[in-house]
Design an enzyme around this catalytic site. Structure first.
Site, PDB file in Angstrom:
ATOM      1  CE  LYS A  50      -2.140  -1.058   3.642  1.00  0.00           C
ATOM      2  NZ  LYS A  50      -1.559  -2.595   4.035  1.00  0.00           N
ATOM      3  CB  THR A  51       3.659   2.453   2.246  1.00  0.00           C
ATOM      4  OG1 THR A  51       2.740   2.181   3.143  1.00  0.00           O
ATOM      5  CG2 THR A  51       4.438   3.550   2.311  1.00  0.00           C
ATOM      6  CG  ASP A  74       0.485   5.002   4.203  1.00  0.00           C
ATOM      7  OD1 ASP A  74      -0.261   4.057   4.126  1.00  0.00           O
ATOM      8  OD2 ASP A  74       1.727   4.696   4.158  1.00  0.00           O
ATOM      9  CD  GLU A  75      -0.658   2.804   8.420  1.00  0.00           C
ATOM     10  OE1 GLU A  75      -1.403   2.197   8.762  1.00  0.00           O
ATOM     11  OE2 GLU A  75       0.754   2.285   8.208  1.00  0.00           O
ATOM     12  CD  GLN A 135      -1.828  -3.214   8.864  1.00  0.00           C
ATOM     13  OE1 GLN A 135      -0.774  -2.701   9.445  1.00  0.00           O
ATOM     14  NE2 GLN A 135      -1.748  -3.363   7.681  1.00  0.00           N
ATOM     15  NE  ARG A 186       3.756  -4.126  11.218  1.00  0.00           N
ATOM     16  CZ  ARG A 186       3.137  -3.884   9.959  1.00  0.00           C
ATOM     17  NH1 ARG A 186       4.070  -2.964   9.099  1.00  0.00           N
ATOM     18  NH2 ARG A 186       2.121  -4.293   9.596  1.00  0.00           N
TER      19      ARG A 186
HETATM   20  P1  ATP Z   1       1.667  -1.956   5.941  1.00  0.00           P
HETATM   21  O1  ATP Z   1       0.139  -2.590   5.931  1.00  0.00           O
HETATM   22  O2  ATP Z   1       2.498  -2.863   7.035  1.00  0.00           O
HETATM   23  O3  ATP Z   1       1.764  -0.562   5.935  1.00  0.00           O
HETATM   24  P2  ATP Z   1       2.032  -2.090   3.235  1.00  0.00           P
HETATM   25  O4  ATP Z   1       0.672  -2.678   2.545  1.00  0.00           O
HETATM   26  O5  ATP Z   1       2.099  -0.515   3.258  1.00  0.00           O
HETATM   27  O6  ATP Z   1       2.157  -2.472   4.854  1.00  0.00           O
HETATM   28  P3  ATP Z   1       4.513  -1.830   2.081  1.00  0.00           P
HETATM   29  O7  ATP Z   1       5.192  -1.271   3.072  1.00  0.00           O
HETATM   30  O8  ATP Z   1       4.390  -0.883   0.859  1.00  0.00           O
HETATM   31  O9  ATP Z   1       3.351  -2.496   2.519  1.00  0.00           O
HETATM   32  O10 ATP Z   1       5.412  -2.997   1.165  1.00  0.00           O
HETATM   33  C1  ATP Z   1       5.894  -4.156   1.884  1.00  0.00           C
HETATM   34  C2  ATP Z   1       7.107  -4.764   1.461  1.00  0.00           C
HETATM   35  O11 ATP Z   1       7.002  -5.459   0.206  1.00  0.00           O
HETATM   36  C3  ATP Z   1       8.090  -3.516   1.020  1.00  0.00           C
HETATM   37  O12 ATP Z   1       9.406  -3.910   1.535  1.00  0.00           O
HETATM   38  C4  ATP Z   1       7.970  -3.293  -0.419  1.00  0.00           C
HETATM   39  O13 ATP Z   1       9.104  -2.994  -0.914  1.00  0.00           O
HETATM   40  C5  ATP Z   1       7.769  -4.812  -0.809  1.00  0.00           C
HETATM   41  N1  ATP Z   1       6.921  -4.742  -1.948  1.00  0.00           N
HETATM   42  C6  ATP Z   1       5.624  -4.457  -2.138  1.00  0.00           C
HETATM   43  N2  ATP Z   1       5.111  -4.518  -3.580  1.00  0.00           N
HETATM   44  C7  ATP Z   1       6.287  -5.003  -4.103  1.00  0.00           C
HETATM   45  C8  ATP Z   1       6.456  -5.564  -5.312  1.00  0.00           C
HETATM   46  N3  ATP Z   1       5.328  -5.674  -6.418  1.00  0.00           N
HETATM   47  N4  ATP Z   1       7.725  -6.120  -5.671  1.00  0.00           N
HETATM   48  C9  ATP Z   1       8.506  -6.231  -4.814  1.00  0.00           C
HETATM   49  N5  ATP Z   1       8.239  -5.762  -3.657  1.00  0.00           N
HETATM   50  C10 ATP Z   1       7.174  -5.216  -3.173  1.00  0.00           C
HETATM   51 MG    MG Z   2       2.176   0.767   4.934  1.00  0.00          MG
END
Ligand code: ATP
Ligand code: MG
Length: 722
Positions: free
Chosen positions: A35-36, A220-221, A251, A603
């Site tokens: 997402k981020t 975000d969030e 979350q 995490r």
């Molecule tokens: P959270 O809910 O904990 O905030 P999130 O959904 O925001 O998580 P991110 O932090 O954006 O998730 O991504 C999680 C990990 O996966 C990061 O290390 C990111 O770089 C990696 N990642 C996400 N998408 C891809 C992709 N398409 N290819 C490779 N790595 C990815």
């Molecule tokens: Mg995130």
């Protein structure tokens, strides 16, 4: 090949979100699904491909650290700086708006932000002034009431007393508190958001300007926005700006601070035609960790529901350690960290997460003894230490004489013969004339006070004027350095011969280096000292000044949101601690705790340890506890129990070859023998399998019918023999 490298490392669903046309967008997805990452790439896409100028974007993150990271990532993708892009927390952005438009917001130009601690002091002082009994009107409850109303967007005049005298009194206190803040030009955290909302609501022209400017709002969030934050966002979006929000209903962990996950549904009603994208592939964690997290959160009833899968390896099992007390737990964590570091891993890649800040102390002691550098986020925050607040109070007073909170903090620190009576006289004058303490001080010094008291007060005022004058042309670092010395604070702590005085001086010097290394947000146009003071107030526990060392990371699960670490320890997994006692009997509370557990587990990238203590001393009390119910929610096949390392015992099972040893003294005294059936107050019935140690240290391993095997300290366990 893609037209732009921005899309290279995205999967199809992520790409759909990043390249979507300018329409309201809701990305709703589980932890670690990117997402981020999508938000960062969306910003880069808009600038690079859609040609939106950086100043046309506003991005909201959950912490200042996340904001800095996001800016860095966008710049890396674009290979150029994006200074005019506004990026920050809701509080940080609100603050920026209020600084720019202080007049329209009805604030004095030099208004100061007060943190939760300052706010509480202010309320206590207010009660004293009004001669209100603070045992009946508890300051913390008043603070909670005021912030709660502000979070909902309500001023005292909006509140109905419902003919309830207690409520009427609360409203009166809220009103009186507002007056004090107005007089001193003080703005608390909740006020930042409320004032920023009113600024837009009441200034159509200004709002129009920002609506035209920010074509895209990225959040975000999103699941953790509260009512006033959401209202602000909606107002700003109007029907022109395009909101792009990402979040995870699983979350949502800040309900206790007014966050409302319902905004996810509200959003789709308020912005008809919202496109919803779900991301289901997790890139962060091993299959084992992900399955464990999915299994735990599946126990919650109210969910939007989603599937999260990974292409990655299953990885190691989750390791579960049953410590016999909190020290044993800390020893275990430290030993595993040692192994991790010895294998050539970075310390900063390991995180110790816990439910409550108070748990950090014992863990910290263990790390200190083992000489493993660590950093605690939250808890004892750098900018909240007494000596740091003293120094900041001097600095604040040099820019705003009417800051009563700062005035009272340092008027007699170091002591300069200004006693409680004198301060009381100034307060009385300030009250009667509705003016600041500074103005009152000037008046009583010349009219009412005795010669000695009067000259002490005048000397203090001259000192502040002198500091203001002397530092006028200095740069930020020298300003701070000069004030720290010339205020007399360094000399004060020099007199404190012990370690404490030394630490305080070190901390003051650290403040000077923090000022040296301080880089104001490039989108900010404030005087450096103002920006620094605001930063100190807003930083709110996001860590200490020197954030670049390679340190093990300690923080609560709440502060770990959005972060990821190759190695994670979840400590203190005991019912009553986590889930927290307050929540156990409240189904909503319990679900929020479970979401927090989901945040904690997710995490971890490669390895996860879960630990609990059978006996824990916390807040000066000993508690016996049962393992957290969340542990039992992790499927057994993903968990491996770790045996105590320093076991000196032999298993009873191969006793067929010989007779078991005779029990140690403690065992004999307690009448416990191997194979003995016993009953425990919490764990129920079981059989003694094993023993080790002597006397007060004697421990037994019991296989309980319902909860499995446990090591217990014999002298504490109160086992009934059967
Ligand atoms: P959270 O809910 O904990 O905030 P999130 O959904 O925001 O998580 P991110 O932090 O954006 O998730 O991504 C999680 C990990 O996966 C990061 O290390 C990111 O770089 C990696 N990642 C996400 N998408 C891809 C992709 N398409 N290819 C490779 N790595 C990815
Ligand atoms: Mg995130």
């Amino acid at each position: 090949m893609d037209v732009t490298p921005i899309l290279d490392t995205l999967n199809d669903a992520q790409r759909e979100a990043v390249t979507a046309p300018a329409e309201p967008m809701l990305v709703i997805a589980g932890a670690g699904s990117g997402k981020t990452r999508v938000l960062v790439h969306r910003a880069a896409w808009l600038i690079d491909v859609e040609g939106v100028p950086p100043q046309g974007l506003l991005a909201v993150t959950f912490t200042n650290k996340a904001a800095a990271e996001m800016r860095g990532r966008i710049e890396t993708l674009l290979k150029l700086p994006v200074n005019p892009l506004w990026i920050g927390t809701f509080h940080g952005l609100a603050h920026r708006l209020l600084r720019r438009h202080w007049r329209e917001a009805g604030l004095p130009q030099g208004f100061q932000i007060i943190d939760a601690d300052d706010q509480l002091r202010l309320i206590k002082r207010l009660l004293k002034n009004l001669e209100v009994d603070d045992s009946r009107w508890v300051p913390r409850e008043i603070q909670y009431f005021i912030n709660g109303q502000k979070d909902e967007g309500l001023r005292p005049e909006h509140l109905d007393d419902e003919r309830d005298p207690d409520r009427r009194q609360m409203i009166e206190l809220y009103k009186a508190y507002e007056a004090v803040c107005e007089r001193g030009g003080l703005v608390d955290f909740a006020e930042l958001l409320l004032a920023a909302h009113e600024l837009f609501r009441d200034n159509a022209e200004l709002l129009g300007h920002y609506r035209r400017r920010f074509q895209h709002l990225l959040v975000d969030e999103f699941q953790d926005t509260n009512a006033i934050q959401y209202a602000w966002l909606r107002l700003l979006a109007g029907d022109q700006s395009v909101p792009f929000v990402v979040g995870d209903d699983d979350q949502s962990i800040y309900r206790w601070r007014g966050a409302r996950v319902e905004h996810i549904h509200q959003f789709q009603r308020d912005f008809p035609g919202t496109r919803v994208v779900k991301l289901e592939q997790n890139y962060r964690s091993t299959g084992t960790i992900l399955n464990a997290a999915n299994a735990v959160i599946a126990n919650n009833g109210s969910r939007m529901g989603k599937n999260l899968w990974t292409e990655g390896v299953d990885g190691e099992p989750i390791r579960l350690y049953a410590a016999y007390n909190e020290r044993d737990e800390a020893d275990f964590v430290v030993a595993r960290l040692r192994d991790w570091i010895d294998q050539g891993n970075l310390r900063a890649d390991a995180a110790i997460l816990y439910r409550s800040n108070a748990q950090s102390r014992v863990l910290e002691e263990g790390l200190i003894n083992a000489r493993i550098p660590y950093r605690v986020y939250g808890g004892l925050r750098f900018f909240e230490r007494a000596e740091i607040k003293d120094a900041l109070a001097y600095l604040r007073l040099t820019v705003n004489r009417d800051d009563d909170a700062s005035f009272e903090r340092i008027v007699n620190r170091p002591t300069r013969g200004i006693g409680a009576r004198t301060v009381e006289a100034m307060r009385a004058y300030a009250r009667a004339n509705a003016c600041s303490m500074w103005r009152a001080a000037g008046a009583v010094a010349s009219d009412t006070l005795s010669g000695r008291a009067a000259s002490s007060v005048s000397a203090f005022m001259q000192l502040i004027e002198k500091l203001a004058h002397e530092t006028e042309t200095l740069d930020l670092e020298d300003k701070v350095d000069h004030v720290v010395h010339a205020s007399g604070l360094i000399d004060l702590f020099k007199k404190d011969k012990g370690e404490r005085g030394e630490t305080r001086i070190e901390n003051l010097m650290e403040l000077v280096s923090a000022a040296k290394g301080f880089e104001p947000d490039p989108a900010e146009d404030m005087a450096p000292l103002d920006a620094f003071l605001a930063h100190a107030a807003l930083e709110a526990g996001e860590g200490q000044a020197n954030a670049w060392d390679d340190c093990v990371q300690l923080m609560t699960m709440h502060s770990a949101k959005g972060l990821e670490f190759p190695l994670v320890f979840l400590c203190g997994m005991e019912d009553g601690l986590f889930p927290h006692q307050r929540s156990i009997n409240d189904p909503n509370g319990l679900e929020e705790e479970r979401r927090l557990c989901y945040v904690g587990i997710t995490r971890a990238m490669q390895a996860l340890y879960v630990t609990y203590a059978e006996q824990r001393r916390l807040h000066g009390m000993d508690n016996f506890s049962v393992p957290s119910r969340f542990i039992a929610e992790i499927p057994e096949e993903h968990v491996e129990e770790v045996r105590p390392k320093v076991s000196v015992s032999r298993p009873l099972r191969n006793a067929g070859a010989g007779r078991p040893r005779s029990p140690s003294n403690g065992m004999a005294e307690a009448g416990v023998r191997l194979g003995q059936r016993v009953r425990h107050g919490k764990f129920g019935d079981g059989v003694v399998l094993n023993y080790e140690g002597q006397g007060a240290h004697a421990r037994v391993e019991v296989n309980f019918e319902n909860v499995g095997t446990k090591w217990l300290v014999l002298s504490y366990a109160n086992l009934d023999l059967m």
